[in-house]
Design an enzyme around this catalytic site. Structure first.
Site, PDB file in Angstrom:
ATOM      1  N   VAL A 109     -40.532  28.316  58.329  1.00 60.43           N
ATOM      2  CA  VAL A 109     -39.573  27.389  58.941  1.00 60.43           C
ATOM      3  C   VAL A 109     -39.298  26.381  57.822  1.00 60.43           C
ATOM      4  O   VAL A 109     -40.121  25.519  57.547  1.00 60.43           O
ATOM      5  CB  VAL A 109     -40.147  26.709  60.202  1.00 60.43           C
ATOM      6  CG1 VAL A 109     -39.144  25.701  60.757  1.00 60.43           C
ATOM      7  CG2 VAL A 109     -40.492  27.761  61.257  1.00 60.43           C
ATOM      8  N   PRO A 110     -38.175  26.543  57.126  1.00 55.42           N
ATOM      9  CA  PRO A 110     -37.979  25.919  55.812  1.00 55.42           C
ATOM     10  C   PRO A 110     -37.696  24.418  55.810  1.00 55.42           C
ATOM     11  O   PRO A 110     -36.608  23.968  55.440  1.00 55.42           O
ATOM     12  CB  PRO A 110     -36.804  26.708  55.241  1.00 55.42           C
ATOM     13  CG  PRO A 110     -36.020  27.102  56.442  1.00 55.42           C
ATOM     14  CD  PRO A 110     -37.039  27.377  57.512  1.00 55.42           C
ATOM     15  N   CYS A 111     -38.689  23.633  56.159  1.00 52.89           N
ATOM     16  CA  CYS A 111     -38.534  22.180  56.143  1.00 52.89           C
ATOM     17  C   CYS A 111     -38.351  21.650  54.727  1.00 52.89           C
ATOM     18  O   CYS A 111     -37.836  20.543  54.544  1.00 52.89           O
ATOM     19  CB  CYS A 111     -39.716  21.512  56.842  1.00 52.89           C
ATOM     20  SG  CYS A 111     -41.331  22.046  56.270  1.00 52.89           S
ATOM     21  N   HIS A 112     -38.710  22.447  53.720  1.00 52.23           N
ATOM     22  CA  HIS A 112     -38.521  22.025  52.329  1.00 52.23           C
ATOM     23  C   HIS A 112     -37.043  21.940  51.951  1.00 52.23           C
ATOM     24  O   HIS A 112     -36.695  21.303  50.970  1.00 52.23           O
ATOM     25  CB  HIS A 112     -39.257  22.974  51.370  1.00 52.23           C
ATOM     26  CG  HIS A 112     -38.781  24.385  51.418  1.00 52.23           C
ATOM     27  ND1 HIS A 112     -39.227  25.275  52.382  1.00 52.23           N
ATOM     28  CD2 HIS A 112     -37.905  25.069  50.649  1.00 52.23           C
ATOM     29  CE1 HIS A 112     -38.646  26.448  52.185  1.00 52.23           C
ATOM     30  NE2 HIS A 112     -37.832  26.344  51.140  1.00 52.23           N
TER      31      HIS A 112
END
Length: 154
Positions: free
Chosen positions: A120-123
């Protein structure tokens, strides 16, 4: 709950699964001693992460747990819509969810509470001025992940 450690370009990761779902990925996990646990979902998660780090995978296909508030779940779902190699600001996420950008701090808090980073690409969420902002795994890890997806972005 089942866990597995894996090495990665951003350090040791601990993968967690429960009831057939990936529940968490933790940074800075020390390498465990003892026998490696066999688990098909952990095998699949580790393989997909290895492919991602090798530049061979741009999207994940894993069953994910989504334990959080309704607002957090909305934010996490929106994070998964940010394409590989692209970024969005906290205000962008707020607008996409139908809120005013003024709630970008709440979006940031939900982003920081994401239990399944990378997948889950919070970056991929950055400051409104285009700069890197905080990241649960540290700004250097965030930079490394973004550079993996789009070299020279930061």
């Amino acid at each position: 709950m089942t866990t597995r450690w894996m090495d990665s370009p951003i350090g040791g990761l601990r993968l967690h699964t429960s009831a057939g779902l990936v529940t968490a990925i933790r940074f800075d996990a020390p390498e465990p001693r003892g026998r490696r646990v066999g688990d098909p979902l952990l095998d699949r998660a580790e393989q997909q992460l290895a492919e991602y780090f090798a530049g061979e995978r741009t999207a994940f296909d894993l069953p994910l747990a989504s334990d959080g508030t309704e607002f957090q779940k909305k934010v996490w779902a929106e994070l998964q819509r940010i394409p590989y190699g692209e970024t969005a600001s906290y205000g962008d996420i707020a607008r996409r969810l139908g809120y005013e950008p003024v709630i970008s701090r709440a979006v940031g808090a939900a982003n920081g509470a994401n239990p399944i980073p990378i997948v889950v690409p919070c970056h991929r969420v950055i400051g409104s001025n285009g700069t890197l902002t905080g990241y649960a795994g540290g700004v250097e890890r965030k930079r490394t992940l973004l550079d993996l997806e789009r070299p020279g972005l930061f």
